[in-house]
Scaffold this active site. Structure first.
Site, PDB file in Angstrom:
ATOM      1  CG  PHE A 178      -1.887   1.171   1.204  1.00  0.00           C
ATOM      2  CD1 PHE A 178      -3.070   1.075   0.498  1.00  0.00           C
ATOM      3  CD2 PHE A 178      -1.608   2.342   1.886  1.00  0.00           C
ATOM      4  CE1 PHE A 178      -3.963   2.146   0.459  1.00  0.00           C
ATOM      5  CE2 PHE A 178      -2.488   3.413   1.851  1.00  0.00           C
ATOM      6  CZ  PHE A 178      -3.675   3.312   1.146  1.00  0.00           C
ATOM      7  CE  LYS A 206      -0.127   5.452   7.693  1.00  0.00           C
ATOM      8  NZ  LYS A 206      -1.521   5.827   7.995  1.00  0.00           N
ATOM      9  CG  ASP A 246       5.440   3.511   1.661  1.00  0.00           C
ATOM     10  OD1 ASP A 246       5.474   4.077   2.768  1.00  0.00           O
ATOM     11  OD2 ASP A 246       4.392   3.386   1.005  1.00  0.00           O
TER      12      ASP A 246
END
Length: 401
Positions: free
Chosen positions: A136, A250, A221
């Site tokens: 993702f 995040k 990532d």
């Protein structure tokens, strides 16, 4: 105006289906809803609230910067952005930083940079991007196509081309796919959304070696794993593998929206003036809060505390499982953990989430078979213990029907 869950249905686009619970305040790892019901937060805003709610260092940074300057755009630079960039480069492999608003935007920048680098250095033929099934990387059309979950990318028309996928931890399949036409490989060092799946050592080192062999850039990532989540500042630092480009978001802002792409000077040089940009990227407010979060997390006390807390969670899950036999394993690292449901409870992760909420515990899922936990990195030990008590009650509710 009275704000209710029904108002969401009236005014919001229906791409989300939020809980009936509407939190109104938080302190540390505790949250209270409109009815003043208390919850212990094992979700952390999906690995975002790395220091919990209303941490004084972040609140003070926001207040202080809020009385100075809020926004400039990148026609001018600003002090918080430069201070934060210097701290990130000092603490990582990187020489250069590009700021964005989110993980998806950081990943978009990384992918565009990789394509531009390949075009400039190797020519138009070198355009293939390889990523991994269940990965993702965000919800922009480029990043959702690179992500390995067709449920998220199908249904929007023709997809960006020259993007291929293979299974995570399958080095033979990856070796068969990569070639001199590969410009970049994008991977999470620990798949989050896809089920909390760690890369094995042979695989991750093999990917790095094959990228080197074929002159392909390796993009990590670390949107979910970064800023202390696994017990090191970035997950790559414990893996013996260094990427060419890394993305972070995040937890970077501790709850304030910010993302960043970091890389070496040689690679960064290919995003020349005008090739990419972001109106809010490097916003002074965001960078001031992120600097405070980064300074707080990047300490031996916090990072070693993550590993201590991981063990408390693992012990708690083992004790619950000994009573109720619901998990086949607990995956993950640090405070990115996934309790995998066994065959008896297959497909019922959401049932456990709903039951947890009813018991005053905020949790997450990662797919239909994994209950995901991404709490504050500094969650008090007593909150872990109390949260596990509530989780056990939730498990009992599901098991007993």
């Amino acid at each position: 105006m009275q704000v209710t869950r029904e108002l969401f249905n009236d005014v919001m686009v229906p791409n989300y289906n939020p809980s009936e619970v509407i939190p109104v305040r938080g302190q540390g790892s505790r949250v209270w809803d409109q009815n003043d019901k208390e919850y212990i937060d094992f979700a952390g805003g999906i690995a975002v609230n790395c220091l919990g709610h209303c941490h004084p260092a972040l609140v003070n940074a926001l207040k202080e910067q809020g009385e100075k300057i809020w926004h400039l755009s990148n026609v001018m630079t600003n002090e918080p952005a430069l201070r934060l960039a210097k701290k990130i480069t000092d603490a990582t492999f990187a020489d250069k930083v590009y700021f964005a608003n989110s993980g998806a935007e950081a990943n978009e920048a990384a992918l565009k940079l990789a394509r531009r680098f390949a075009l400039d250095v190797h020519g138009a033929d070198k355009s293939q991007i390889i990523a991994f099934n269940k990965g993702f990387h965000g919800r922009t059309f480029f990043t959702v196509t690179v992500g390995g979950q067709t449920a998220y990318s199908d249904g929007f028309g023709p997809k960006p081309a020259a993007i291929d996928h293979c299974d995570y931890n399958d080095l033979a399949a990856f070796e068969a796919l990569i070639s001199d036409k590969t410009c970049a490989v994008m991977m999470e060092p620990l798949q989050g959304e896809g089920g909390i799946i760690s890369a094995n050592n042979e695989f991750i080192k093999g990917v790095r070696a094959l990228c080197d062999k074929h002159n392909a850039l390796l993009i990590f990532d670390e949107v979910q794993t970064g800023v202390g989540r696994t017990g090191s500042l970035y997950a790559y630092q414990e893996l013996g593998v260094t990427p060419d480009i890394l993305t972070t978001a995040k937890a970077l802002g501790g709850g304030f929206p910010i993302g960043a792409m970091i890389t070496t000077s040689d690679i960064a040089a290919h995003l020349k003036v005008g090739t990419h940009g972001s109106t809010y990227g490097g916003n002074p407010l965001a960078c001031a809060v992120a600097e405070a979060a980064f300074d707080t997390v990047n300490t031996e006390q916090v990072l070693s505390g993550v590993k201590q807390r991981e063990q408390l969670f693992r012990n708690g899950f083992a004790a619950i499982n000994a009573k109720y036999d619901v998990f086949s394993e607990v995956r993950g690292k640090g405070l990115l953990l996934g309790a995998v449901l066994n065959s008896k409870f297959e497909g019922r992760a959401r049932d456990f989430l709903v039951a947890s909420t009813q018991q005053g515990l905020m949790s997450l899922v990662a797919g239909t078979d994994v209950i995901r936990f991404t709490p504050s990195l500094v969650i008090p030990l007593e909150d872990i213990k109390e949260g596990l008590v509530r989780f056990e009650k939730a498990v009992a509710d599901v098991v007993n029907g």
